[in-house]
Design a protein around this motif. Structure first.
Motif, short mmCIF file in Angstrom:
data_model
loop_
_atom_site.label_atom_id
_atom_site.label_comp_id
_atom_site.label_asym_id
_atom_site.label_seq_id
_atom_site.Cartn_x
_atom_site.Cartn_y
_atom_site.Cartn_z
N PHE A 134 -9.11 1.31 17.48
CA PHE A 134 -8.70 2.65 17.93
C PHE A 134 -9.10 3.83 17.07
O PHE A 134 -9.03 4.96 17.53
CB PHE A 134 -7.20 2.69 18.24
N ALA A 135 -9.49 3.61 15.83
CA ALA A 135 -9.87 4.75 15.00
C ALA A 135 -10.57 4.24 13.75
O ALA A 135 -10.45 3.07 13.41
CB ALA A 135 -8.62 5.54 14.59
N PRO A 136 -11.30 5.13 13.07
CA PRO A 136 -11.90 4.69 11.80
C PRO A 136 -10.84 4.39 10.75
O PRO A 136 -9.75 4.99 10.77
CB PRO A 136 -12.76 5.89 11.38
N LEU A 137 -11.14 3.46 9.85
CA LEU A 137 -10.23 3.11 8.77
C LEU A 137 -10.31 4.21 7.70
O LEU A 137 -11.39 4.54 7.23
CB LEU A 137 -10.66 1.76 8.20
N SER A 138 -9.14 4.79 7.33
CA SER A 138 -9.15 5.88 6.35
C SER A 138 -8.88 5.41 4.93
O SER A 138 -9.23 6.10 3.98
CB SER A 138 -8.07 6.91 6.71
N GLY A 139 -8.21 4.27 4.77
CA GLY A 139 -7.91 3.81 3.43
C GLY A 139 -7.25 2.46 3.44
O GLY A 139 -6.83 1.97 4.48
N VAL A 140 -7.18 1.87 2.24
CA VAL A 140 -6.60 0.54 2.08
C VAL A 140 -5.50 0.61 1.02
O VAL A 140 -5.70 1.18 -0.05
CB VAL A 140 -7.69 -0.46 1.60
N GLY A 141 -4.34 0.06 1.33
CA GLY A 141 -3.26 -0.05 0.35
C GLY A 141 -3.06 -1.53 0.03
O GLY A 141 -3.09 -2.36 0.93
N ILE A 142 -2.88 -1.83 -1.25
CA ILE A 142 -2.65 -3.22 -1.67
C ILE A 142 -1.34 -3.27 -2.43
O ILE A 142 -1.07 -2.42 -3.29
CB ILE A 142 -3.78 -3.71 -2.60
N SER A 143 -0.50 -4.27 -2.12
CA SER A 143 0.74 -4.42 -2.89
C SER A 143 0.88 -5.85 -3.37
O SER A 143 0.37 -6.79 -2.76
CB SER A 143 1.95 -4.00 -2.06
N LEU A 144 1.56 -5.98 -4.50
CA LEU A 144 1.77 -7.31 -5.08
C LEU A 144 2.93 -7.26 -6.06
O LEU A 144 3.35 -6.17 -6.49
CB LEU A 144 0.49 -7.80 -5.77
#
Ligand SMILES: [Zn+2]
Length: 377
Positions: A134-144
């Motif tokens: 549905f849309a371009p990917l704007s960013g990635v969040g990573i959690s750990l």
């Protein structure tokens, strides 16, 4: 033109308008101006370019005042896409969300190696495999589970045996998009603040129960990280002397008494058989005396922990979440009894709310940190 007018028309204010509408929208112009402390004409100057560029739009009419429809301002949540990734010892969980943190797709890949370069490869593969319609990917969040600083570096993670790993750099090299790294409980707290049960609260606490015990803090409307990214390190807080120990050898710390593994171990000591966490809670609910005893003693320890948190931080609300959060429901009486006994008279009324939890909430929290990074000036 005064200095304050110049300041409020700067680019930071356009971001504040977007952020206010993201979290609280749709909003009428009058309400938005009130929330931001702007005059009507100043707000119009700020929103005009946002409306012209399509970043903001006018929503469905709210009501009619003297025959004139009030058109609220809103943004299109499907205009952008974000990836949220939760790293565990054995798997990568990834979700794709819209701008308001609604999950639109998810996947799980096994993780077989903890070498930082190989974990970054696995994260990049998972992000690449997410649905992309549905849309371009704007960013990635990573959690750990671990400590992070500046949204870039994992300073310490016990389960991965990492010290000072520049995880955001490693993943950015592979995906070519902005990457944010966060402690998993802080990421979950961010998601609760903007899109969940903490919406609209300026000061609240999230306590997570699961394989470990964690805490996130929002104060003055902002997520608090602390000097070393270690706010909420309550997992090994000593609560009551006990034979039970955690992996670090503490007798009666929060992990030794409340983690899902600790409750399962206590159930085994009480019954002589292996009982998984869900079965312990179900047995206690049915009235099995041995399992009721196990749940009540873990819940009483939880009440002590919550009293410490309430006494130190005076939050409006404590949200209890994580895979093991139902301890706060099944053991509610024991938890509240010890909370009331140990709480200061000023904080004794702090409401405790148990949040329903699905494992993808962790990855959704990671996406919320990417959304936060995107919306920050
Ligand atoms: Zn411990």
């Amino acid at each position: 033109m005064t200095e304050s007018v110049v300041a409020e028309e700067g680019p930071a204010s356009a971001e504040r308008v977007m952020l206010e509408i993201l979290i609280h929208g749709p909003l009428s112009r009058v309400e938005l101006a009130e929330r931001l402390g702007l005059s009507g004409p100043s707000l119009t100057r700020l929103t005009k370019p946002l409306l012209a560029s399509g970043r903001l739009s006018e929503g469905e009419p709210l009501a009619r005042a003297a025959g004139r429809p009030i058109l609220p301002l809103d943004l299109d949540p499907a205009a952008e896409r974000f990836a949220g990734v939760k790293i565990t010892a054995t798997a990568i969980y990834a979700v794709v969300t819209d701008l308001r943190g609604v999950i639109r797709g998810e996947l799980e890949h096994p993780l077989t190696d903890h070498e930082p370069e190989l974990v970054a490869d696995a994260v990049a593969r998972a992000v690449g495999a997410l649905p992309a319609e549905f849309a371009p990917l704007s960013g990635v969040g990573i959690s750990l589970g671990g400590n992070t600083v500046d949204g870039r570096t994992v300073t310490e993670s016990h389960f991965l045996e990492w010290v000072d790993v520049p995880l955001a750099d490693l993943v950015e090299e592979r995906v070519g998009l902005p990457v944010t790294v966060a402690n998993d409980v802080n990421a979950l707290t961010q998601a609760q603040h903007w899109f969940g049960a903490g919406r609209g609260l300026d000061t609240f606490v999230v306590v997570t129960i699961g394989a470990g015990i964690g805490m996130g803090l929002v104060a003055g409307g902002n997520l608090v990280a602390g000097a070393h990214g270690a706010v909420g390190s309550v997992g090994h807080q000593l609560l009551a002397w006990s034979e039970a120990t955690c992996w670090r050898g503490h007798h009666g710390c929060a992990s030794a008494l409340l983690s899902t593994a600790a409750v399962e171990a206590a159930a085994k000591r009480a019954t002589g058989t292996d009982v998984d966490y869900g079965a312990v809670l179900r047995g206690a609910s049915r009235g099995d005396p041995a399992l009721r005893g196990v749940v009540d003693s873990a819940a009483a320890a939880l009440g002590l922990l919550l009293a410490n948190v309430a006494n130190a931080l005076d939050p409006r609300k404590i949200l209890l979440t994580g895979e093991g959060a139902r301890l706060g429901e099944v053991g509610e009486h024991a938890m509240l009894t010890s909370l009331v006994e140990a709480a200061d008279w000023k904080t004794v009324r702090t409401p405790v709310e148990v949040q329903p939890f699905a494992f993808n909430e962790w990855a959704r929290g990671a996406a919320a940190t990417a959304i936060r990074a995107r919306m920050s000036p």
